[in-house]
Design an enzyme around this catalytic site. Structure first.
Site, PDB file in Angstrom:
ATOM      1  N   ARG A  39      -5.317 -13.993 -35.429  1.00  0.00           N
ATOM      2  CA  ARG A  39      -6.563 -13.776 -34.671  1.00  0.00           C
ATOM      3  C   ARG A  39      -7.747 -13.642 -35.623  1.00  0.00           C
ATOM      4  O   ARG A  39      -7.628 -12.989 -36.658  1.00  0.00           O
ATOM      5  CB  ARG A  39      -6.454 -12.513 -33.815  1.00  0.00           C
ATOM      6  CG  ARG A  39      -5.606 -12.700 -32.574  1.00  0.00           C
ATOM      7  CD  ARG A  39      -5.420 -11.404 -31.825  1.00  0.00           C
ATOM      8  NE  ARG A  39      -4.010 -11.053 -31.775  1.00  0.00           N
ATOM      9  CZ  ARG A  39      -3.549  -9.862 -31.451  1.00  0.00           C
ATOM     10  NH1 ARG A  39      -4.373  -8.883 -31.146  1.00  0.00           N
ATOM     11  NH2 ARG A  39      -2.255  -9.636 -31.432  1.00  0.00           N
ATOM     12  N   ASN A  45       9.299  -1.809 -23.500  1.00  0.00           N
ATOM     13  CA  ASN A  45       8.106  -2.582 -23.848  1.00  0.00           C
ATOM     14  C   ASN A  45       8.365  -4.020 -23.394  1.00  0.00           C
ATOM     15  O   ASN A  45       9.084  -4.765 -24.056  1.00  0.00           O
ATOM     16  CB  ASN A  45       7.881  -2.506 -25.361  1.00  0.00           C
ATOM     17  CG  ASN A  45       6.613  -3.212 -25.795  1.00  0.00           C
ATOM     18  OD1 ASN A  45       5.962  -3.895 -24.999  1.00  0.00           O
ATOM     19  ND2 ASN A  45       6.273  -3.062 -27.061  1.00  0.00           N
ATOM     20  N   GLU A  90       5.440   4.086 -32.106  1.00  0.00           N
ATOM     21  CA  GLU A  90       4.903   3.988 -30.743  1.00  0.00           C
ATOM     22  C   GLU A  90       5.957   4.366 -29.701  1.00  0.00           C
ATOM     23  O   GLU A  90       5.639   4.972 -28.684  1.00  0.00           O
ATOM     24  CB  GLU A  90       4.373   2.568 -30.499  1.00  0.00           C
ATOM     25  CG  GLU A  90       3.087   2.326 -31.272  1.00  0.00           C
ATOM     26  CD  GLU A  90       2.718   0.869 -31.412  1.00  0.00           C
ATOM     27  OE1 GLU A  90       1.847   0.403 -30.678  1.00  0.00           O
ATOM     28  OE2 GLU A  90       3.296   0.172 -32.265  1.00  0.00           O
ATOM     29  N   HIS A 120      -3.802  -0.828 -29.344  1.00  0.00           N
ATOM     30  CA  HIS A 120      -2.942  -0.079 -30.278  1.00  0.00           C
ATOM     31  C   HIS A 120      -3.194   1.421 -30.114  1.00  0.00           C
ATOM     32  O   HIS A 120      -2.969   2.193 -31.056  1.00  0.00           O
ATOM     33  CB  HIS A 120      -3.205  -0.423 -31.761  1.00  0.00           C
ATOM     34  CG  HIS A 120      -2.919  -1.841 -32.144  1.00  0.00           C
ATOM     35  ND1 HIS A 120      -3.781  -2.572 -32.929  1.00  0.00           N
ATOM     36  CD2 HIS A 120      -1.868  -2.638 -31.871  1.00  0.00           C
ATOM     37  CE1 HIS A 120      -3.264  -3.777 -33.116  1.00  0.00           C
ATOM     38  NE2 HIS A 120      -2.100  -3.850 -32.485  1.00  0.00           N
ATOM     39  N   ARG A 171       5.421   0.945 -21.974  1.00  0.00           N
ATOM     40  CA  ARG A 171       4.152   0.578 -22.602  1.00  0.00           C
ATOM     41  C   ARG A 171       3.398  -0.326 -21.637  1.00  0.00           C
ATOM     42  O   ARG A 171       3.941  -1.328 -21.163  1.00  0.00           O
ATOM     43  CB  ARG A 171       4.419  -0.178 -23.894  1.00  0.00           C
ATOM     44  CG  ARG A 171       3.146  -0.685 -24.508  1.00  0.00           C
ATOM     45  CD  ARG A 171       3.424  -1.565 -25.687  1.00  0.00           C
ATOM     46  NE  ARG A 171       2.174  -1.939 -26.302  1.00  0.00           N
ATOM     47  CZ  ARG A 171       1.907  -3.151 -26.778  1.00  0.00           C
ATOM     48  NH1 ARG A 171       2.809  -4.095 -26.714  1.00  0.00           N
ATOM     49  NH2 ARG A 171       0.745  -3.409 -27.310  1.00  0.00           N
TER      50      ARG A 171
END
Ligand code: AMP
Length: 398
Positions: free
Chosen positions: A241, A7, A385, A180, A91
């Site tokens: 955010r 990643n 993940e 996601h 990823r």
């Protein structure tokens, strides 16, 4: 088969080496400050101590070489040779409309990842750098790209179109993508298995609540809707955010504060969310929880706003699917913050969904946390993940 999962961020690289025989993590680690003074690798072999190694990493190529060296190191390594690695799973944040599933990397795939640079300017260039560095470090080894946006590709136009002039969709592919996706895909399928639901018809809502947060609705593991949009800024309230706001706020604040649109976007991405709501106290839910317990009104309001927004998404998704079988909580907050799970579930009584306080007193394990007579199952399901990326990679290279 051993799979290396990567990643890559712009100045960092996270990795895990996974043995697919038993899906166990053999080693994991992180390279930080790539391209910056003071680069450091932190490598942790399973059951071993963390090992830190400082060495210059001007690019991802040197970082990946450091990872290879650490994996075969005589003291801290876990394999005799990198030949034992069958493939590398990466990823990749944005696949645009080109990818609705993971793919083996080819020159065409790399070109498509490049085409999405302007849709994910912070992530896609780094993801591609990681792929190219692995190609250089391990020539001939298959690389697989696993896209965060692939899950959202099963959305129908009614869910992914913005009510904007159609030409923006045609010219620039301005639409909702969702992010996601690897986590939503993994958790919704885990929920079906864990609860023994109908794999074709199960209606599942996943609340991925981490520093970034998103909610998804899926039927039979296929995404019906998800809260993030063209970028990961849309949707629920996050650490820093804003999630959904009236777009006219951008112009209003730009005029009053003399900000450019880019500067305002920086505010929406980095200074908003619970950090903004608490006047800069923290983006970390643990700090907000602590402050709220001490009676800090801004923290109390931030938590309520956070729970309320997630609950509204859940309600909307129940309507979108005309029902729901399971509501799942995952990621940092979803897995660890029982107060958040309780606060959100407090809005779900109309569904006949009720949380059991005793069962909810748990962290990080698969567990039904609703009462026995709850009509809808509320579930805690840790996401993974890296394992999802490794599984996809194995499937494609087998
Ligand atoms: P993630 O992005 O999934 O790694 O989640 C990171 C976030 O999880 C942190 O910023 C915290 O807000 C939250 N988190 C982690 N542990 C806890 C906890 N015990 N209680 C509340 N929030 C937590």
């Amino acid at each position: 088969m051993k799979i290396l999962v990567m990643n890559c961020g712009s100045s960092s690289l996270k990795y895990q080496l996974i043995d697919m025989e038993n899906e166990s993590v053999l080693a994991k680690g992180l390279c930080e400050r790539i391209g910056i003074e003071g680069s450091v690798l932190t490598h942790t072999p399973a059951g071993g101590d963390k090992w830190k190694c400082e060495s210059p990493m001007p690019t991802h190529k040197e970082a990946i070489q450091m990872v290879m060296d650490a994996l075969v190191d005589k003291d801290h390594g876990v394999i005799a040779s990198t030949d034992e690695i069958s493939a590398v799973g990466h990823r990749v944040v944005h696949g645009g409309t080109a990818f609705s599933a993971s793919v083996v990397v080819t020159e065409e795939v790399k070109a498509a990842i490049k085409e999405c640079f302007d849709l994910a300017p912070l992530h896609n260039p780094a993801n591609l750098m990681g792929i190219e560095a692995c190609e250089a470090a391990m020539p001939g080894k298959p690389n697989v790209a696993v896209f965060d946006t692939a899950f959202g590709m099963s959305m129908e136009p009614k869910a992914y179109l913005y009510a904007l002039p159609y030409e923006y969709y045609e010219k620039y592919k301005v639409r909702r993508y969702g992010f996601h996706g690897t986590s939503h895909d993994f958790v919704s399928h885990e929920a079906i298995k864990f609860l023994g639901l109908d794999p074709e018809k199960a209606k599942v809502i996943v609340c991925h609540l981490g520093n970034g947060a998103s909610v998804s609705a899926s039927i039979g593991g296929k995404c019906v809707d998800t809260s993030m949009g063209l970028t990961p800024l849309e949707g629920v309230i996050m650490g820093t955010r804003s999630g959904d706001i009236d777009p006219a706020i951008v112009q209003f604040i730009c005029n009053h504060e003399n900000l450019s649109v880019d500067e305002m976007l920086n505010v929406l991405n980095k200074k908003s969310g619970v950090l903004g709501l608490t006047a800069g106290l923290s983006s970390d839910m643990r700090d907000i929880d602590e402050a709220a317990e001490k009676g800090d009104q801004k923290a109390i309001d931030a938590l309520e706003a956070y729970y309320f927004r997630v609950a509204k998404y859940i309600g909307g998704y129940v309507a979108a699917m005309n029902g729901v079988d399971a509501i799942c909580f995952t990621a940092g907050i979803g897995e660890n913050d029982k107060g958040a799970r309780k606060g959100i579930s407090a809005y779900l009584g109309y569904l006949g969904a009720f949380i059991d306080d005793e069962k909810n007193n748990v962290r990080g394990e698969n567990r039904i946390i609703s009462t026995d007579d709850s009509k809808v199952k509320i579930v805690l399901l840790p996401t993974n993940e890296e394992l999802a990326i490794a599984r996809d990679t194995q499937k494609l290279v087998k």
